[in-house]
Motif scaffolding. Structure first.
Motif, PDB file in Angstrom:
ATOM      1  N   THR A  18       0.842  -1.193   0.000  1.00 48.80           N
ATOM      2  CA  THR A  18       0.000   0.000   0.000  1.00 48.80           C
ATOM      3  C   THR A  18       0.876   1.241   0.000  1.00 48.80           C
ATOM      4  O   THR A  18       1.931   1.266   0.634  1.00 48.80           O
ATOM      5  N   VAL A  19       0.441   2.261  -0.723  1.00 50.29           N
ATOM      6  CA  VAL A  19       1.120   3.554  -0.706  1.00 50.29           C
ATOM      7  C   VAL A  19       0.095   4.605  -0.275  1.00 50.29           C
ATOM      8  O   VAL A  19      -1.078   4.534  -0.641  1.00 50.29           O
ATOM      9  N   ALA A  20       0.541   5.532   0.555  1.00 51.22           N
ATOM     10  CA  ALA A  20      -0.319   6.622   1.014  1.00 51.22           C
ATOM     11  C   ALA A  20       0.391   7.942   0.755  1.00 51.22           C
ATOM     12  O   ALA A  20       1.598   8.055   0.955  1.00 51.22           O
ATOM     13  N   ILE A  21      -0.373   8.921   0.313  1.00 54.48           N
ATOM     14  CA  ILE A  21       0.147  10.261   0.069  1.00 54.48           C
ATOM     15  C   ILE A  21      -0.724  11.223   0.864  1.00 54.48           C
ATOM     16  O   ILE A  21      -1.951  11.160   0.788  1.00 54.48           O
ATOM     17  N   ALA A  22      -0.082  12.102   1.630  1.00 52.67           N
ATOM     18  CA  ALA A  22      -0.825  13.102   2.401  1.00 52.67           C
ATOM     19  C   ALA A  22      -0.286  14.483   2.064  1.00 52.67           C
ATOM     20  O   ALA A  22       0.920  14.671   1.922  1.00 52.67           O
ATOM     21  N   LEU A  23      -1.189  15.432   1.930  1.00 42.42           N
ATOM     22  CA  LEU A  23      -0.820  16.824   1.695  1.00 42.42           C
ATOM     23  C   LEU A  23      -1.475  17.649   2.795  1.00 42.42           C
ATOM     24  O   LEU A  23      -2.697  17.652   2.938  1.00 42.42           O
ATOM     25  N   ILE A  24      -0.652  18.291   3.606  1.00 43.54           N
ATOM     26  CA  ILE A  24      -1.127  19.057   4.749  1.00 43.54           C
ATOM     27  C   ILE A  24      -0.659  20.501   4.579  1.00 43.54           C
ATOM     28  O   ILE A  24       0.514  20.735   4.302  1.00 43.54           O
ATOM     29  N   SER A  25      -1.559  21.452   4.757  1.00 41.54           N
ATOM     30  CA  SER A  25      -1.150  22.854   4.708  1.00 41.54           C
ATOM     31  C   SER A  25      -1.924  23.630   5.767  1.00 41.54           C
ATOM     32  O   SER A  25      -2.970  23.202   6.225  1.00 41.54           O
ATOM     33  N   GLY A  26      -1.370  24.744   6.159  1.00 43.64           N
ATOM     34  CA  GLY A  26      -2.036  25.599   7.125  1.00 43.64           C
ATOM     35  C   GLY A  26      -1.206  25.788   8.376  1.00 43.64           C
ATOM     36  O   GLY A  26      -0.087  25.277   8.491  1.00 43.64           O
ATOM     37  N   PRO A  27      -1.767  26.515   9.327  1.00 40.82           N
ATOM     38  CA  PRO A  27      -1.032  26.851  10.544  1.00 40.82           C
ATOM     39  C   PRO A  27      -0.548  25.638  11.333  1.00 40.82           C
ATOM     40  O   PRO A  27       0.456  25.715  12.022  1.00 40.82           O
ATOM     41  N   TYR A  28      -1.244  24.507  11.249  1.00 38.25           N
ATOM     42  CA  TYR A  28      -0.867  23.340  12.042  1.00 38.25           C
ATOM     43  C   TYR A  28      -0.075  22.301  11.249  1.00 38.25           C
ATOM     44  O   TYR A  28       0.178  21.209  11.746  1.00 38.25           O
ATOM     45  N   ALA A  29       0.331  22.619  10.033  1.00 38.40           N
ATOM     46  CA  ALA A  29       1.062  21.658   9.203  1.00 38.40           C
ATOM     47  C   ALA A  29       2.366  21.220   9.867  1.00 38.40           C
ATOM     48  O   ALA A  29       2.707  20.038   9.852  1.00 38.40           O
ATOM     49  N   HIS A  30       3.081  22.158  10.484  1.00 36.87           N
ATOM     50  CA  HIS A  30       4.344  21.808  11.136  1.00 36.87           C
ATOM     51  C   HIS A  30       4.095  20.833  12.283  1.00 36.87           C
ATOM     52  O   HIS A  30       4.808  19.829  12.430  1.00 36.87           O
ATOM     53  N   ASP A  31       3.074  21.089  13.094  1.00 32.21           N
ATOM     54  CA  ASP A  31       2.753  20.200  14.205  1.00 32.21           C
ATOM     55  C   ASP A  31       2.361  18.806  13.719  1.00 32.21           C
ATOM     56  O   ASP A  31       2.780  17.793  14.291  1.00 32.21           O
ATOM     57  N   MET A  32       1.569  18.746  12.653  1.00 33.37           N
ATOM     58  CA  MET A  32       1.160  17.453  12.089  1.00 33.37           C
ATOM     59  C   MET A  32       2.372  16.693  11.554  1.00 33.37           C
ATOM     60  O   MET A  32       2.491  15.485  11.758  1.00 33.37           O
ATOM     61  N   THR A  33       3.266  17.407  10.890  1.00 33.96           N
ATOM     62  CA  THR A  33       4.475  16.774  10.358  1.00 33.96           C
ATOM     63  C   THR A  33       5.329  16.229  11.490  1.00 33.96           C
ATOM     64  O   THR A  33       5.862  15.111  11.401  1.00 33.96           O
ATOM     65  N   GLN A  34       5.454  16.980  12.561  1.00 35.29           N
ATOM     66  CA  GLN A  34       6.239  16.512  13.708  1.00 35.29           C
ATOM     67  C   GLN A  34       5.615  15.268  14.325  1.00 35.29           C
ATOM     68  O   GLN A  34       6.320  14.338  14.705  1.00 35.29           O
ATOM     69  N   MET A  35       4.295  15.214  14.405  1.00 32.09           N
ATOM     70  CA  MET A  35       3.622  14.030  14.934  1.00 32.09           C
ATOM     71  C   MET A  35       3.924  12.806  14.069  1.00 32.09           C
ATOM     72  O   MET A  35       4.142  11.703  14.596  1.00 32.09           O
ATOM     73  N   MET A  36       3.932  12.972  12.744  1.00 29.79           N
ATOM     74  CA  MET A  36       4.243  11.850  11.860  1.00 29.79           C
ATOM     75  C   MET A  36       5.687  11.412  12.011  1.00 29.79           C
ATOM     76  O   MET A  36       5.992  10.216  12.007  1.00 29.79           O
ATOM     77  N   ARG A  37       6.606  12.376  12.177  1.00 28.02           N
ATOM     78  CA  ARG A  37       8.012  12.026  12.403  1.00 28.02           C
ATOM     79  C   ARG A  37       8.178  11.251  13.706  1.00 28.02           C
ATOM     80  O   ARG A  37       8.918  10.286  13.772  1.00 28.02           O
ATOM     81  N   ASP A  38       7.484  11.695  14.750  1.00 31.37           N
ATOM     82  CA  ASP A  38       7.553  11.006  16.034  1.00 31.37           C
ATOM     83  C   ASP A  38       7.022   9.575  15.908  1.00 31.37           C
ATOM     84  O   ASP A  38       7.624   8.638  16.453  1.00 31.37           O
ATOM     85  N   ALA A  39       5.915   9.414  15.198  1.00 30.87           N
ATOM     86  CA  ALA A  39       5.351   8.066  15.004  1.00 30.87           C
ATOM     87  C   ALA A  39       6.313   7.193  14.213  1.00 30.87           C
ATOM     88  O   ALA A  39       6.478   6.009  14.530  1.00 30.87           O
ATOM     89  N   LYS A  40       6.966   7.761  13.225  1.00 30.83           N
ATOM     90  CA  LYS A  40       7.925   6.997  12.424  1.00 30.83           C
ATOM     91  C   LYS A  40       9.103   6.544  13.294  1.00 30.83           C
ATOM     92  O   LYS A  40       9.543   5.400  13.194  1.00 30.83           O
ATOM     93  N   SER A  41       9.589   7.409  14.154  1.00 32.60           N
ATOM     94  CA  SER A  41      10.730   7.043  14.991  1.00 32.60           C
ATOM     95  C   SER A  41      10.342   5.968  16.010  1.00 32.60           C
ATOM     96  O   SER A  41      11.149   5.101  16.333  1.00 32.60           O
ATOM     97  N   ARG A  42       9.121   5.999  16.518  1.00 26.35           N
ATOM     98  CA  ARG A  42       8.666   4.967  17.459  1.00 26.35           C
ATOM     99  C   ARG A  42       8.448   3.632  16.757  1.00 26.35           C
ATOM    100  O   ARG A  42       8.647   2.582  17.351  1.00 26.35           O
ATOM    101  N   ALA A  43       8.063   3.684  15.482  1.00 21.15           N
ATOM    102  CA  ALA A  43       7.812   2.450  14.730  1.00 21.15           C
ATOM    103  C   ALA A  43       9.103   1.733  14.356  1.00 21.15           C
ATOM    104  O   ALA A  43       9.104   0.548  14.051  1.00 21.15           O
ATOM    105  N   GLY A  44      10.192   2.478  14.382  1.00 18.87           N
ATOM    106  CA  GLY A  44      11.494   1.871  14.098  1.00 18.87           C
ATOM    107  C   GLY A  44      11.789   1.953  12.684  1.00 18.87           C
ATOM    108  O   GLY A  44      12.345   1.536  11.876  1.00 18.87           O
TER     109      GLY A  44
END
Length: 68
Positions: free
Chosen positions: A42-68
């Motif tokens: 499966t491939v997923a593509i997400a496009l996030i914009s707006g004032p909270y885009a940085h926070d959302m991106t950081q949450m995804m990075r954190d999840a990626k680091s926890r997943a290994g």
């Protein structure tokens, strides 16, 4: 930001078009597409914009680091 999710226009849509659409959007925007590939993965593509885009991106990075 419908360009990402409008599959009928994918052949005519560029990454620059996605950025232009994000610049014109007001507020927070989130578009996601998930597809199954021919090999079963499966491939997923997400496009996030707006004032909270940085926070959302950081949450995804954190999840990626926890997943290994």
């Amino acid at each position: 930001m419908a360009k990402l999710t409008n599959l009928f226009e994918w052949g005519m849509t560029t990454v620059v078009d996605l950025f232009k659409e994000a610049e014109e959007a007001e507020g927070n925007q989130l578009e996601m597409v998930e597809m199954e590939l021919k090999n079963g993965r499966t491939v997923a593509i997400a496009l996030i914009s707006g004032p909270y885009a940085h926070d959302m991106t950081q949450m995804m990075r954190d999840a990626k680091s926890r997943a290994g």
